[in-house]
Design an enzyme around this catalytic site. Sequence first.
Site, PDB file in Angstrom:
ATOM      1  N   GLY A   1       0.820  -1.220   0.000  1.00 24.06           N
ATOM      2  CA  GLY A   1       0.000   0.000   0.000  1.00 24.06           C
ATOM      3  C   GLY A   1       0.847   1.261   0.000  1.00 24.06           C
TER       4      GLY A   1
ATOM      5  N   GLY B   1      -0.209   4.800  -1.478  1.00 18.73           N
ATOM      6  CA  GLY B   1      -1.282   5.575  -0.838  1.00 18.73           C
ATOM      7  C   GLY B   1      -0.712   6.679   0.032  1.00 18.73           C
TER       8      GLY B   1
ATOM      9  N   GLY C   1       1.403   5.152   3.411  1.00 16.87           N
ATOM     10  CA  GLY C   1       2.448   4.259   2.904  1.00 16.87           C
ATOM     11  C   GLY C   1       3.503   5.007   2.099  1.00 16.87           C
TER      12      GLY C   1
ATOM     13  CB  THR D   1      -7.640   2.172  12.164  1.00 17.79           C
ATOM     14  OG1 THR D   1      -8.482   3.276  12.472  1.00 17.79           O
ATOM     15  CG2 THR D   1      -8.535   0.984  11.853  1.00 17.79           C
ATOM     16  CG  ASP D   2      -8.734   5.972  15.908  1.00 19.95           C
ATOM     17  OD1 ASP D   2      -9.153   5.643  14.775  1.00 19.95           O
ATOM     18  OD2 ASP D   2      -8.670   7.163  16.287  1.00 19.95           O
ATOM     19  CD  GLU D   3     -12.441   4.693  11.376  1.00 23.72           C
ATOM     20  OE1 GLU D   3     -13.464   4.077  11.060  1.00 23.72           O
ATOM     21  OE2 GLU D   3     -12.017   5.679  10.773  1.00 23.72           O
TER      22      GLU D   3
ATOM     23  CE1 TYR E   1     -10.135   1.079   6.903  1.00 20.29           C
ATOM     24  CE2 TYR E   1     -11.060   2.560   8.564  1.00 20.29           C
ATOM     25  CZ  TYR E   1      -9.965   2.018   7.910  1.00 20.29           C
ATOM     26  OH  TYR E   1      -8.689   2.406   8.274  1.00 20.29           O
TER      27      TYR E   1
ATOM     28  CE  LYS F   1      -6.712  -1.372   8.881  1.00 17.36           C
ATOM     29  NZ  LYS F   1      -5.543  -1.621   8.006  1.00 17.36           N
TER      30      LYS F   1
ATOM     31  CE1 TYR G   1     -20.671  13.237   4.726  1.00 19.43           C
ATOM     32  CE2 TYR G   1     -19.378  11.730   6.077  1.00 19.43           C
ATOM     33  CZ  TYR G   1     -19.736  12.228   4.832  1.00 19.43           C
ATOM     34  OH  TYR G   1     -19.161  11.689   3.711  1.00 19.43           O
TER      35      TYR G   1
ATOM     36  N   PRO H   1     -24.442   6.737   8.139  1.00 23.06           N
ATOM     37  CG  PRO H   1     -25.416   5.261   6.619  1.00 23.06           C
ATOM     38  CD  PRO H   1     -24.464   6.411   6.709  1.00 23.06           C
TER      39      PRO H   1
ATOM     40  CG  HIS I   1     -20.785   9.797  11.864  1.00 23.89           C
ATOM     41  ND1 HIS I   1     -21.064  11.075  11.458  1.00 23.89           N
ATOM     42  CD2 HIS I   1     -19.440   9.737  12.009  1.00 23.89           C
ATOM     43  CE1 HIS I   1     -19.937  11.766  11.358  1.00 23.89           C
ATOM     44  NE2 HIS I   1     -18.943  10.970  11.698  1.00 23.89           N
TER      45      HIS I   1
HETATM   46  P1  NAD Z   1      -4.975   5.070   1.258  1.00 23.45           P
HETATM   47  O1  NAD Z   1      -6.375   4.719   0.888  1.00 23.45           O
HETATM   48  O2  NAD Z   1      -4.460   6.438   0.985  1.00 23.45           O
HETATM   49  O3  NAD Z   1      -3.963   4.044   0.531  1.00 23.45           O
HETATM   50  C1  NAD Z   1      -4.188   2.676   0.473  1.00 23.45           C
HETATM   51  C2  NAD Z   1      -3.190   2.094  -0.513  1.00 23.45           C
HETATM   52  O4  NAD Z   1      -3.387   0.671  -0.556  1.00 23.45           O
HETATM   53  C3  NAD Z   1      -3.352   2.599  -1.950  1.00 23.45           C
HETATM   54  O5  NAD Z   1      -2.102   2.910  -2.505  1.00 23.45           O
HETATM   55  C4  NAD Z   1      -3.985   1.424  -2.680  1.00 23.45           C
HETATM   56  O6  NAD Z   1      -3.670   1.376  -4.068  1.00 23.45           O
HETATM   57  C5  NAD Z   1      -3.397   0.247  -1.919  1.00 23.45           C
HETATM   58  N1  NAD Z   1      -4.225  -0.969  -2.040  1.00 23.45           N
HETATM   59  C6  NAD Z   1      -5.558  -1.070  -1.889  1.00 23.45           C
HETATM   60  N2  NAD Z   1      -5.945  -2.325  -2.103  1.00 23.45           N
HETATM   61  C7  NAD Z   1      -4.819  -3.056  -2.373  1.00 23.45           C
HETATM   62  C8  NAD Z   1      -4.563  -4.416  -2.665  1.00 23.45           C
HETATM   63  N3  NAD Z   1      -5.562  -5.309  -2.722  1.00 23.45           N
HETATM   64  N4  NAD Z   1      -3.286  -4.798  -2.871  1.00 23.45           N
HETATM   65  C9  NAD Z   1      -2.268  -3.901  -2.825  1.00 23.45           C
HETATM   66  N5  NAD Z   1      -2.458  -2.594  -2.560  1.00 23.45           N
HETATM   67  C10 NAD Z   1      -3.719  -2.173  -2.336  1.00 23.45           C
HETATM   68  O7  NAD Z   1      -4.838   4.695   2.793  1.00 23.45           O
HETATM   69  P2  NAD Z   1      -4.040   5.394   3.984  1.00 23.45           P
HETATM   70  O8  NAD Z   1      -4.872   6.465   4.558  1.00 23.45           O
HETATM   71  O9  NAD Z   1      -2.667   5.687   3.539  1.00 23.45           O
HETATM   72  O10 NAD Z   1      -4.010   4.214   5.051  1.00 23.45           O
HETATM   73  C11 NAD Z   1      -2.947   3.256   5.045  1.00 23.45           C
HETATM   74  C12 NAD Z   1      -3.177   2.254   6.156  1.00 23.45           C
HETATM   75  O11 NAD Z   1      -3.238   2.924   7.411  1.00 23.45           O
HETATM   76  C13 NAD Z   1      -4.481   1.472   6.029  1.00 23.45           C
HETATM   77  O12 NAD Z   1      -4.238   0.147   6.425  1.00 23.45           O
HETATM   78  C14 NAD Z   1      -5.410   2.161   7.013  1.00 23.45           C
HETATM   79  O13 NAD Z   1      -6.388   1.280   7.506  1.00 23.45           O
HETATM   80  C15 NAD Z   1      -4.427   2.579   8.097  1.00 23.45           C
HETATM   81  N6  NAD Z   1      -4.836   3.753   8.885  1.00 23.45           N
HETATM   82  C16 NAD Z   1      -5.162   4.908   8.244  1.00 23.45           C
HETATM   83  C17 NAD Z   1      -5.509   6.025   9.005  1.00 23.45           C
HETATM   84  C18 NAD Z   1      -5.852   7.324   8.340  1.00 23.45           C
HETATM   85  O14 NAD Z   1      -6.285   8.249   9.021  1.00 23.45           O
HETATM   86  N7  NAD Z   1      -5.671   7.488   7.038  1.00 23.45           N
HETATM   87  C19 NAD Z   1      -5.534   5.939  10.406  1.00 23.45           C
HETATM   88  C20 NAD Z   1      -5.187   4.726  11.011  1.00 23.45           C
HETATM   89  C21 NAD Z   1      -4.835   3.640  10.239  1.00 23.45           C
HETATM   90  P1  TYD Z   2     -13.003  10.640   7.450  1.00 18.17           P
HETATM   91  O1  TYD Z   2     -11.937  11.562   6.975  1.00 18.17           O
HETATM   92  O2  TYD Z   2     -13.820   9.899   6.440  1.00 18.17           O
HETATM   93  O3  TYD Z   2     -12.306   9.647   8.474  1.00 18.17           O
HETATM   94  P2  TYD Z   2     -12.986   8.579   9.508  1.00 18.17           P
HETATM   95  O4  TYD Z   2     -14.389   8.355   9.128  1.00 18.17           O
HETATM   96  O5  TYD Z   2     -12.128   7.400   9.245  1.00 18.17           O
HETATM   97  O6  TYD Z   2     -12.814   9.177  10.867  1.00 18.17           O
HETATM   98  O7  TYD Z   2     -14.011  11.466   8.363  1.00 18.17           O
HETATM   99  C1  TYD Z   2     -13.571  12.177   9.502  1.00 18.17           C
HETATM  100  C2  TYD Z   2     -14.788  12.794  10.155  1.00 18.17           C
HETATM  101  O8  TYD Z   2     -15.348  13.775   9.278  1.00 18.17           O
HETATM  102  C3  TYD Z   2     -15.906  11.797  10.416  1.00 18.17           C
HETATM  103  O9  TYD Z   2     -16.550  12.144  11.640  1.00 18.17           O
HETATM  104  C4  TYD Z   2     -16.857  11.998   9.255  1.00 18.17           C
HETATM  105  C5  TYD Z   2     -16.706  13.469   8.948  1.00 18.17           C
HETATM  106  N1  TYD Z   2     -16.898  13.851   7.528  1.00 18.17           N
HETATM  107  C6  TYD Z   2     -17.785  14.878   7.188  1.00 18.17           C
HETATM  108  O10 TYD Z   2     -18.433  15.490   8.053  1.00 18.17           O
HETATM  109  N2  TYD Z   2     -17.936  15.185   5.866  1.00 18.17           N
HETATM  110  C7  TYD Z   2     -17.238  14.538   4.886  1.00 18.17           C
HETATM  111  O11 TYD Z   2     -17.448  14.857   3.679  1.00 18.17           O
HETATM  112  C8  TYD Z   2     -16.325  13.508   5.252  1.00 18.17           C
HETATM  113  C9  TYD Z   2     -15.547  12.766   4.202  1.00 18.17           C
HETATM  114  C10 TYD Z   2     -16.177  13.202   6.588  1.00 18.17           C
END
Ligand code: NAD
Ligand code: TYD
Length: 333
Positions: free
Chosen positions: A8, A11, A14, A125-127, A149, A153, A206, A273, A275
């Site tokens: 990944g 992304g 990563g 993730t914290d989720e 999601y 995870k 939202y 939904p 949320h």
């Molecule tokens: P992102 O959506 O930006 O990137 C995900 C990457 O994974 C992309 O490059 C995509 O092409 C690749 N990918 C998807 N499916 C794949 C597959 N089947 N095989 C190979 N590659 C694949 O995600 P991100 O925000 O960078 O998150 C990265 C990781 O961190 C995830 O595991 C996510 O659950 C975790 N995470 C993210 C956050 C956040 O706030 N973004 C917080 C906590 C944990």
């Molecule tokens: P998001 O960035 O999708 O991360 P996560 O759902 O993983 O926490 O959303 C962050 C917060 O923002 C979440 O409470 C949902 C809210 N949100 C909006 O209010 N409007 C939006 O268009 C999006 C994408 C998120």
Amino acid sequence: MTRVLITGGAGFIGSHYAHHALARHPEWQVTVLDKLTYAGNPDNLKDLEGHARYRFLRGDVASREDVALAMEGGADIVLNFAAETHVDRSIGDPEGFIRTDIYGAYALLEAARSRGVKRFLQISTDEVYGSVPQGASREEDALMPSNPYAASKAAADRLAYSYHATYGLPVLITRASNNFGPNQYPEKLIPLFVTNALDDQALPLYGDGLNVRDWLFVGDHCEALDVVLERGTPGQVYNVGGGNERRNIDISRAILERLGKPPGLVRSVSDRPGHDRRYALDCRKLRLLGWSPRTPFDEGLEETIAWYADHRDWWEKIKSGAYLEYYRKQYRL
Ligand code: NAD
Ligand code: TYD
């Protein structure tokens, strides 16, 4: 040389970690395995092309063959970032989440166990804790994920643990809070709102906008992952929080204020939904290993807004749909 597989890596987080890894660890030979889904962006890795200790493989973590190719010649460290990551998409169509987030983790764990991997870091993730009305989640708290999601995870998180408990694979698990920073796909709250505001478009908030997230600057997350790899105990989980709890409405206002845009751009829309109201992490365990977040929220937000303002070329093609055309050309698809 230490052989490191980053899944990944095209992304958001990563790709930051791939850059961080090559800069910080001169003895690392880095392979990025990425399927390049809509969220995987080759631009995030462009400047690494030709780097002597880096290679990119396009492939799917849910394909045992692709994973075997990526680990051909062995792997010492695996960091599994690959995932479908957007909650709203998981509500619309969970299947890809089950496939990539759960089956993909399984395929990697299986390959790792037969190849003597020394550290397998599952990025969780914290989720997985679900909504936390008060206090802060500790690593041993029950997992109560409330959307597909988060549930996928949580499954991968516990599957990874089971490979430690059952087979002795040196697995480490991190549960990070909401990351923000440059290069984040503009479907997540901060990059969506920043790019909409830059274009004088409405910010779709939202529900009542009072949901709370804890925000972690992406560079601080990368540093935490290194600390866990170096000093963490296999089989253990580490929370990684930024210590920046903010309500969504306040984030929206802060973005508009910094960009000099009218508060009237915030548009209340129907709620997501299931949320989750609030996430919060207790990070004492990781602090004991010597990590704490370094970037104050306002500084990180400033940097993030400046990056999107300066990189219209990066996000305009994504938002306009022209990205698809660009991407096909780039990869001759
Ligand atoms: P992102 O959506 O930006 O990137 C995900 C990457 O994974 C992309 O490059 C995509 O092409 C690749 N990918 C998807 N499916 C794949 C597959 N089947 N095989 C190979 N590659 C694949 O995600 P991100 O925000 O960078 O998150 C990265 C990781 O961190 C995830 O595991 C996510 O659950 C975790 N995470 C993210 C956050 C956040 O706030 N973004 C917080 C906590 C944990
Ligand atoms: P998001 O960035 O999708 O991360 P996560 O759902 O993983 O926490 O959303 C962050 C917060 O923002 C979440 O409470 C949902 C809210 N949100 C909006 O209010 N409007 C939006 O268009 C999006 C994408 C998120």
